[in-house]
Design a protein around this motif. Sequence first.
Motif: not given
Length: 407
Positions: A25, A30, A71, A98, A100, A123, A130, A136, A140
């Motif tokens: 990421d 994050i 990500d 992952a 949004t 996300k 987050v 979340f 995960l």
Amino acid sequence: MAFAQRSITAGTSPGSDPIKVMVVDDAVVIRGLLTRWLGEDKSLKVVSSHRNGKLAVEDIEKSNPDVVVLDIEMPEMDGMTALPLMLAKKRDLVVIMASTLTRRNAEISLKALSLGAADYVPKPESTSEVTTSIDFRRELIEKVKALGARALRMRGPARTMRAETSAGRTAQPVRPISARPATDTRATFRGAAQPAGAAAGAVKYQTRPYSSARPRILAIGSSTGGPQALQEVMREVGTAMNDVPVVITQHMPPTFTAILAEHMGKAALRPSKEGEDGEVLKPGNIYVAPGGKHMIVEKDGGVAKIRLTDGPPVNFCKPAVDPLFDSVAKVFGSASLGVILTGMGHDGAEGVKTIAAGGGSVITQDEATSVVWGMPGAAAQTGVCSEILPLKEIGPKISRVLKGNTR
């Protein structure tokens, strides 16, 4: 969040090797947060973290992770570019995307599944969201543990014996559904069915005959691995659904379900959309439960209509399969056909019992072709399913049953 498991303790059993995880990421906050969350679980071990896909691809062989949390939007090399390069370096690698909750990222996430990603985790929009999102974090960790435990089973019989799913059963290696061998390993015998790939002496599940009534509705429930499985089933069923409506609950958040509905329509070449409150069910149409709402069926003025409810999660899911199946059984009785596809948890197990009690029929996916044999396994264990089938056989069988042929 559309999907959340009951606990974050499922995964490998005590004494088994930890699941090795790589976090990728570009946001340092994050990346650090995910690394800390995952590292706090004793069954997981974060072996590396990177700010872009290029560094991650270069490190795959050295770090040798079982699972990569990847990500989508990153500088230098994004997640979609890195995905096939990672899988080329390690064929049994589990990649969880992952992203949004934007329409663009939802479309990319679903595309990633077709390219070999095992699953995705939506996300929250902002860093602050987050850090405070319990759902979340839970989702995960659950997905890393469930999918990672299956990856460990690919490495030999010793790990196969030690690693267990949250349902307490061993499972087959994680691979994208599109990459699974199309062999028929199903075995049936004397009113019972054995999951595909099951060894001699494995648990045998009781089954019951199909309903003698021709189905007037097809109801499907799915979760992890569901988008690809649903697409294959819808492609096979196609015009066989001309005389019945199809209602689908897939554990997904808002935006994702709208795109899933579009994909189902393209696969089946039939009208497909998210269900709307008060909408009359039409034969030949596909209705997907919208993320964040429960979708049920009610009879109003002699016609079946969709109702959307905003009640609490059921089985820690919203939308959930059980409310849909319960309502289908109530309205259509013995003319109900329910199907449970791949997914974590046990959502749908009570619903299939309700359908069976009303005289309807249920088909569930077998263990060998499920990404996770949680939901279909729980359904099989009820003993009320008519058949436990490999994914490639489910669509053709649904087509025959819809036409009145249960053979």
